[in-house]
Design a protein around this motif. Structure first.
Motif, PDB file in Angstrom:
ATOM      1  N   ILE A   4      23.242 -16.459 -12.916  1.00  0.00           N
ATOM      2  CA  ILE A   4      23.250 -15.053 -12.564  1.00  0.00           C
ATOM      3  C   ILE A   4      21.929 -14.731 -11.893  1.00  0.00           C
ATOM      4  O   ILE A   4      20.858 -14.959 -12.455  1.00  0.00           O
ATOM      5  CB  ILE A   4      23.439 -14.159 -13.805  1.00  0.00           C
ATOM      6  CG1 ILE A   4      24.744 -14.518 -14.521  1.00  0.00           C
ATOM      7  CG2 ILE A   4      23.425 -12.685 -13.408  1.00  0.00           C
ATOM      8  CD1 ILE A   4      24.898 -13.796 -15.843  1.00  0.00           C
ATOM      9  N   ILE A   6      19.259 -12.135 -10.853  1.00  0.00           N
ATOM     10  CA  ILE A   6      18.840 -10.787 -11.214  1.00  0.00           C
ATOM     11  C   ILE A   6      17.955 -10.255 -10.089  1.00  0.00           C
ATOM     12  O   ILE A   6      16.930 -10.852  -9.746  1.00  0.00           O
ATOM     13  CB  ILE A   6      18.059 -10.780 -12.527  1.00  0.00           C
ATOM     14  CG1 ILE A   6      18.956 -11.300 -13.661  1.00  0.00           C
ATOM     15  CG2 ILE A   6      17.555  -9.378 -12.857  1.00  0.00           C
ATOM     16  CD1 ILE A   6      18.253 -11.370 -14.974  1.00  0.00           C
ATOM     17  N   SER A  10      12.526  -4.454 -13.867  1.00  0.00           N
ATOM     18  CA  SER A  10      12.663  -3.086 -14.362  1.00  0.00           C
ATOM     19  C   SER A  10      11.347  -2.538 -14.895  1.00  0.00           C
ATOM     20  O   SER A  10      11.332  -1.550 -15.587  1.00  0.00           O
ATOM     21  CB  SER A  10      13.728  -3.040 -15.462  1.00  0.00           C
ATOM     22  OG  SER A  10      13.386  -3.929 -16.513  1.00  0.00           O
ATOM     23  N   ARG A  20      15.764  -7.260 -16.785  1.00  0.00           N
ATOM     24  CA  ARG A  20      16.928  -6.914 -17.612  1.00  0.00           C
ATOM     25  C   ARG A  20      17.978  -8.017 -17.484  1.00  0.00           C
ATOM     26  O   ARG A  20      18.562  -8.213 -16.429  1.00  0.00           O
ATOM     27  CB  ARG A  20      17.478  -5.563 -17.143  1.00  0.00           C
ATOM     28  CG  ARG A  20      18.616  -4.974 -17.961  1.00  0.00           C
ATOM     29  CD  ARG A  20      18.209  -4.599 -19.356  1.00  0.00           C
ATOM     30  NE  ARG A  20      16.936  -3.918 -19.473  1.00  0.00           N
ATOM     31  CZ  ARG A  20      16.748  -2.605 -19.260  1.00  0.00           C
ATOM     32  NH1 ARG A  20      17.768  -1.831 -18.938  1.00  0.00           N
ATOM     33  NH2 ARG A  20      15.554  -2.075 -19.395  1.00  0.00           N
ATOM     34  N   SER A  22      20.380  -8.416 -20.150  1.00  0.00           N
ATOM     35  CA  SER A  22      21.581  -7.925 -20.840  1.00  0.00           C
ATOM     36  C   SER A  22      22.092  -6.729 -20.058  1.00  0.00           C
ATOM     37  O   SER A  22      21.406  -5.711 -19.932  1.00  0.00           O
ATOM     38  CB  SER A  22      21.255  -7.497 -22.275  1.00  0.00           C
ATOM     39  OG  SER A  22      20.779  -8.590 -23.023  1.00  0.00           O
ATOM     40  N   GLN A  23      23.292  -6.848 -19.506  1.00  0.00           N
ATOM     41  CA  GLN A  23      23.800  -5.814 -18.627  1.00  0.00           C
ATOM     42  C   GLN A  23      24.363  -4.613 -19.374  1.00  0.00           C
ATOM     43  O   GLN A  23      24.417  -3.509 -18.847  1.00  0.00           O
ATOM     44  CB  GLN A  23      24.865  -6.407 -17.703  1.00  0.00           C
ATOM     45  CG  GLN A  23      24.371  -7.596 -16.883  1.00  0.00           C
ATOM     46  CD  GLN A  23      23.096  -7.290 -16.112  1.00  0.00           C
ATOM     47  OE1 GLN A  23      23.013  -6.277 -15.426  1.00  0.00           O
ATOM     48  NE2 GLN A  23      22.104  -8.164 -16.215  1.00  0.00           N
ATOM     49  N   ASN A  24      24.815  -4.830 -20.618  1.00  0.00           N
ATOM     50  CA  ASN A  24      25.351  -3.727 -21.408  1.00  0.00           C
ATOM     51  C   ASN A  24      25.206  -4.068 -22.887  1.00  0.00           C
ATOM     52  O   ASN A  24      24.745  -5.163 -23.248  1.00  0.00           O
ATOM     53  CB  ASN A  24      26.820  -3.438 -21.044  1.00  0.00           C
ATOM     54  CG  ASN A  24      27.682  -4.685 -21.118  1.00  0.00           C
ATOM     55  OD1 ASN A  24      27.842  -5.279 -22.185  1.00  0.00           O
ATOM     56  ND2 ASN A  24      28.245  -5.094 -19.975  1.00  0.00           N
ATOM     57  N   ASP A  27      26.679  -7.347 -24.269  1.00  0.00           N
ATOM     58  CA  ASP A  27      26.245  -8.587 -23.631  1.00  0.00           C
ATOM     59  C   ASP A  27      25.336  -9.377 -24.577  1.00  0.00           C
ATOM     60  O   ASP A  27      24.872  -8.877 -25.598  1.00  0.00           O
ATOM     61  CB  ASP A  27      25.502  -8.254 -22.345  1.00  0.00           C
ATOM     62  CG  ASP A  27      25.489  -9.414 -21.361  1.00  0.00           C
ATOM     63  OD1 ASP A  27      26.004 -10.488 -21.721  1.00  0.00           O
ATOM     64  OD2 ASP A  27      24.953  -9.250 -20.258  1.00  0.00           O
ATOM     65  N   ASP A 337      15.650  -7.214 -22.420  1.00  0.00           N
ATOM     66  CA  ASP A 337      14.722  -7.710 -21.399  1.00  0.00           C
ATOM     67  C   ASP A 337      14.009  -8.987 -21.814  1.00  0.00           C
ATOM     68  O   ASP A 337      13.738  -9.213 -22.993  1.00  0.00           O
ATOM     69  CB  ASP A 337      13.640  -6.667 -21.115  1.00  0.00           C
ATOM     70  CG  ASP A 337      14.150  -5.485 -20.311  1.00  0.00           C
ATOM     71  OD1 ASP A 337      15.368  -5.441 -20.008  1.00  0.00           O
ATOM     72  OD2 ASP A 337      13.328  -4.601 -19.988  1.00  0.00           O
TER      73      ASP A 337
END
Length: 514
Positions: A4, A6, A10, A20, A22-24, A27, A337
């Motif tokens: 993934i 990124i 942030s 970040r 963890s997207q939600n 996750d 994070d």
């Protein structure tokens, strides 16, 4: 597994960069990590089990390769997924190029140069392994909470070399580290002691432990590190403090963390320091779980610098580890994070105390002069905090204070300020350290002053009017329930139980830990 990419970071803090991953809320969340280089960090991410309808979803974890690629863009690559396992520690072995981790009752590894399945190296029935360290002989030392033992495993010979029984039964073994002399130090958490092993080839090796004197109070020593002269540094997870023990002199010292604003976290002063390690320059770094900061203590100057993880909700900085390139990596599972502190950047704030030690009678106060330099872009605020004994959670502090002025503007010249320390009538006699803090929204710099509380000479008729007010301390915290929760679930590591506090102030796991 797919990688993934990124895009961007942030972070809004010039010293701290966060990513970040963890997207939600459903996750995988970053938990523990270990830097392999200044570009690559190995991370354990976890997802708690839950019940959905009539279906029980098990807890899961991933071993993740986090690498900063071209253009500074991080790439997150999960290499393996574990079911019904929450690894409580991870270490990258540069010599064998293995990513070691603790899985339930086993020691396992992932070969980073020959991708494939994990290798289950050694199992410890009922052991509940907590933490591990690798010595200079490629021996892996592991604390076993379940059997109250330290084990020594030879990763090259693939043999269990020795098992060491610790002096105190049910001592709740946690952190373990290697000293420069090759000996092993470990934390006996509920015994409130630090243990020491001199390795040998028999089952009767020298295993000793050390507890602080009555005038030094620690409650939950959890992790530790040994500097180049043999001084053992530890974090006290039951109090907002860290400390040191010098085996050569027998001296114990504890220091409270810096003043922590409660702007968005009422439990900020609790701190709960956790992971601790040394960088290549001999600086002592540790994470402040509840305070959301990564701290650096300079044993040469005696100053403490705390870097704030940028957030508008509680970050929960659980793990921290110094890596190459003056980057100190951490996880903030409250935010989802992974990030790092750039320790190469100069700190624009300095503070020095003018007088110490300071003698203060019970029920009186004393002024401490200090000099502060502020070359930052905005104002710097001044305040005072005490260690966990003098500022007990849930009770009025026994020692507290304030600064005049309470705020200074940027200047090229040092500014003189006065920190006034007040002592309650029922404060214990003797010496301890108080923390003088200068801070802005990004960083805090602290000086420690030794305060000697002496018996009051106030006439009895005036004693009831002595200052006894709570300033800046949370009132809803109780350390006692921490022990009940942490060790009430024998199958889970203490770190995983503490990790449950990722959501809000009302989260039941977080309430239990506090």
């Amino acid at each position: 597994m797919a990688s993934i990419l990124i895009l961007g970071s942030s972070s809004t803090n010039p010293y701290v960069t966060t990513f970040r991953i963890s997207q939600n809320s459903s996750d995988f969340t970053p938990f523990v990590l270990y830097p392999a280089s200044n570009k690559t960090v190995w991370v354990v991410t976890i997802k708690e089990g839950k019940i959905v309808g009539n279906v029980v979803e098990p807890s899961k974890a991933q071993i993740v390769n986090f690498t900063i690629g071209a253009g500074g863009q991080p790439i997150v690559t999960p290499v393996i997924t574990l079911v019904n396992a929450i690894p409580s520690d991870i270490v990258y072995d540069h010599n064998l190029t293995r990513v070691w981790f603790l899985e339930n009752n086993s020691l396992a590894y992932y070969n980073s140069t020959a991708p494939g399945n994990i290798t289950l190296e050694q199992t410890f029935p009922g052991g509940s392994p907590q933490y591990m360290t690798i010595d200079n002989k490629e021996r892996i030392w592991i604390t076993l909470l379940g059997t109250n033992q330290i084990v020594e495993y030879d990763a090259i010979g693939k043999t269990l070399v020795n098992s060491y029984n610790v002096p105190v039964a049910n001592s709740s073994l946690q952190g373990v580290t290697t000293g420069p002399d090759g000996t092993i130090w470990f934390a006996e958490t509920t015994a409130k002691k630090l243990g020491h092993i001199i390795p040998c080839q028999t089952g009767s090796c020298n295993v000793t432990d050390y507890g602080p004197p009555p005038n030094v109070e620690i409650t939950f020593p959890i992790q530790l590190a040994v500097d180049h002269v043999g001084v053992v540094w530890f974090t006290d997870h039951g109090r907002g403090q860290f400390g040191s023990f010098n085996p050569s002199t027998g001296e114990w010292r504890v220091f409270g963390i810096g003043y922590c604003s409660e702007s968005y976290d009422p439990d900020c002063p609790v701190g709960l320091p956790n992971a601790i390690s040394l960088d290549s320059d001999g600086m002592i770094w540790f994470s402040e779980h509840f305070s959301g900061r990564v701290a650096k203590y300079d044993p040469t100057t005696g100053s403490l610098t705390e870097y704030f993880v940028p957030a508008t909700t509680i970050p929960y900085v659980w793990w921290m580890w110094p890596g190459p390139g003056n980057l100190v990596w951490f996880t903030a599972f409250g935010l989802g994070d992974v990030g790092y502190v750039n320790a190469s950047l100069p700190v624009p704030i300095s503070i020095s105390a003018g007088v110490q030690p300071v003698k203060v009678e019970q029920g009186t106060s004393q002024a401490i002069p200090a000099s502060i330099t502020d070359e930052a872009a905005g104002p710097v605020y001044l305040n005072v905090s005490a260690n966990g004994h003098d500022a007990p959670f849930g009770s009025p502090p026994l020692l507290y204070g304030f600064a005049v002025p309470s705020q200074i503007e940027p200047t090229t010249n040092p500014i003189n300020a006065t920190y006034r320390i007040s002592v309650a009538l029922n404060a214990d006699l003797g010496e301890r350290y108080v923390t003088l803090t200068a801070y802005n929204s990004n960083i805090a710099v602290n000086a420690f002053v030794s305060v000697n509380v002496t018996r009051t000479t106030l006439p009895y008729i005036f004693r009831t009017s002595a200052p006894y007010v709570s300033v800046g301390f949370a009132s809803s915290i109780g350390v006692g329930s921490l022990a009940v929760y942490l060790f009430g679930l024998p199958k889970n590591s203490q770190k995983y139980q503490d990790r449950g506090k990722v959501a809000t102030k009302t989260d039941s796991h977080k309430k239990a830990d506090t």
